[in-house]
Design an enzyme around this catalytic site. Structure first.
Site, PDB file in Angstrom:
ATOM      1  N   ASP A  71       0.843  -1.186   0.000  1.00 45.40           N
ATOM      2  CA  ASP A  71       0.000   0.000   0.000  1.00 45.40           C
ATOM      3  C   ASP A  71       0.881   1.240   0.000  1.00 45.40           C
ATOM      4  O   ASP A  71       2.106   1.127   0.155  1.00 45.40           O
ATOM      5  CB  ASP A  71      -0.991  -0.002   1.174  1.00 45.40           C
ATOM      6  CG  ASP A  71      -0.333  -0.031   2.536  1.00 45.40           C
ATOM      7  OD1 ASP A  71       0.906  -0.205   2.617  1.00 45.40           O
ATOM      8  OD2 ASP A  71      -1.046   0.122   3.546  1.00 45.40           O
ATOM      9  N   TYR A  73       3.031   4.619   0.866  1.00 43.46           N
ATOM     10  CA  TYR A  73       3.783   5.021   2.046  1.00 43.46           C
ATOM     11  C   TYR A  73       2.877   5.833   2.958  1.00 43.46           C
ATOM     12  O   TYR A  73       2.147   6.728   2.510  1.00 43.46           O
ATOM     13  CB  TYR A  73       4.991   5.876   1.649  1.00 43.46           C
ATOM     14  CG  TYR A  73       6.044   5.134   0.855  1.00 43.46           C
ATOM     15  CD1 TYR A  73       6.797   4.111   1.429  1.00 43.46           C
ATOM     16  CD2 TYR A  73       6.300   5.469  -0.477  1.00 43.46           C
ATOM     17  CE1 TYR A  73       7.773   3.437   0.704  1.00 43.46           C
ATOM     18  CE2 TYR A  73       7.278   4.802  -1.213  1.00 43.46           C
ATOM     19  CZ  TYR A  73       8.011   3.785  -0.620  1.00 43.46           C
ATOM     20  OH  TYR A  73       8.972   3.119  -1.336  1.00 43.46           O
ATOM     21  N   PHE A  84       6.333   1.907  -4.542  1.00 42.74           N
ATOM     22  CA  PHE A  84       7.748   2.049  -4.189  1.00 42.74           C
ATOM     23  C   PHE A  84       8.340   3.420  -4.511  1.00 42.74           C
ATOM     24  O   PHE A  84       9.410   3.757  -4.035  1.00 42.74           O
ATOM     25  CB  PHE A  84       8.614   0.954  -4.853  1.00 42.74           C
ATOM     26  CG  PHE A  84       8.306  -0.430  -4.373  1.00 42.74           C
ATOM     27  CD1 PHE A  84       8.766  -0.869  -3.137  1.00 42.74           C
ATOM     28  CD2 PHE A  84       7.540  -1.292  -5.143  1.00 42.74           C
ATOM     29  CE1 PHE A  84       8.464  -2.151  -2.677  1.00 42.74           C
ATOM     30  CE2 PHE A  84       7.240  -2.571  -4.687  1.00 42.74           C
ATOM     31  CZ  PHE A  84       7.703  -2.999  -3.455  1.00 42.74           C
ATOM     32  N   HIS A 198      10.309  -9.465   0.321  1.00 41.86           N
ATOM     33  CA  HIS A 198      10.076  -8.031   0.120  1.00 41.86           C
ATOM     34  C   HIS A 198      11.387  -7.274   0.315  1.00 41.86           C
ATOM     35  O   HIS A 198      12.205  -7.650   1.159  1.00 41.86           O
ATOM     36  CB  HIS A 198       9.031  -7.528   1.127  1.00 41.86           C
ATOM     37  CG  HIS A 198       8.452  -6.205   0.768  1.00 41.86           C
ATOM     38  ND1 HIS A 198       9.069  -5.024   1.113  1.00 41.86           N
ATOM     39  CD2 HIS A 198       7.332  -5.872   0.086  1.00 41.86           C
ATOM     40  CE1 HIS A 198       8.335  -4.014   0.670  1.00 41.86           C
ATOM     41  NE2 HIS A 198       7.281  -4.499   0.037  1.00 41.86           N
TER      42      HIS A 198
END
Length: 251
Positions: A71, A73, A84, A198
């Protein structure tokens, strides 16, 4: 008061979603999200106009690579509607620069592309890299806070529709949230699915498929593998790192 509607989604992506907009899932999402905006829109990130920025920058017909995030930041000043990605003006050596981007930059360097000059991944999006989160909004300071508003149904339809309509895509699935979409992707034709842990924090080294090897001695090789796959299917590789300013490349 900020509003949220079907018209915020580009027409080509609307076509991909088909009859989804007639479903109770869409009604549920719009109702829940509008209720959150009505309470305090200043606490929602990114701004509503940026919820579908990934779809606006990367049309359906241009998609070559899909990178799934979790989701947006939830720290002020970072979310900009691309998984990202953060604003270009945030220094790479600052505490505000996310660990996930630091490790993505390390992986790129280890694969011979060089380090990211900044955290704005706009240039990737304009080259057909769909930077899609599995939830497109969040409440400031509360990671995952909007994951139960109904985004899942929309993202699942986008992923399955894209996999069915577009053969030979590359999918980078980093971490459990992204990998939970595997079944939708596997329904498509000849898709390259790359999986790893991740890239954020210490999790980057965990699982039997680490994003980076311990000590950052090697990367998972996803960026190299993606370009090799694209070239194998008659497409140009992605320019993952460029010295030119991101926005100048496509102005």
């Amino acid at each position: 008061m900020p509003a949220f509607s079907k018209d915020d989604i580009p027409k080509d992506w609307q076509a991909l979603l088909g009859n989804y907009f007639d479903s109770s899932d869409w009604i549920n999402l719009t109702s829940n999200l509008q209720a959150a905006l009505d309470v305090d829109p200043t606490m929602i990130r990114p701004e509503p106009s940026q919820f579908f920025r990934a779809l606006k920058l990367t049309p359906v017909d241009s998609v070559r690579v899909v990178i799934l995030g979790q989701d947006p930041y939830h720290t002020p000043g970072l979310a900009q509607g691309l998984a990202f990605s953060i604003p270009e003006n945030i220094p790479t050596n600052s505490r505000a620069f996310p660990s996930s981007l630091r490790n993505i930059s390390k992986a790129l360097a280890l694969e011979g592309f060089g380090r990211l000059p900044n955290g704005d991944l706009y240039a990737w999006a304009k080259q057909g890299v769909l930077l899609l989160n599995t939830a497109l909004s969040v409440r400031l300071g509360e990671a995952g806070s909007h994951s139960n508003l109904g985004w899942k149904s929309l993202i699942d339809r986008l992923i399955s529709g894209l996999a069915l309509q577009r053969p030979h895509l590359v999918w980078m699935l980093w971490g459990g949230y992204a990998q939970s979409k595997l079944a939708f992707i596997e329904s498509g034709t000849d898709q390259l699915i790359l999986q790893s842990s991740h890239p954020s924090g210490l999790g980057v080294y965990k699982t039997d498929k680490p994003f980076l090897e311990p000590g950052a001695k090697a990367s998972c090789g996803h960026f190299t593998k993606a370009n090799a796959w694209l070239k194998q299917h008659g497409k140009e590789g992605v320019i993952w790192v460029s010295a030119a300013p991101q926005t100048a490349l496509f102005s």
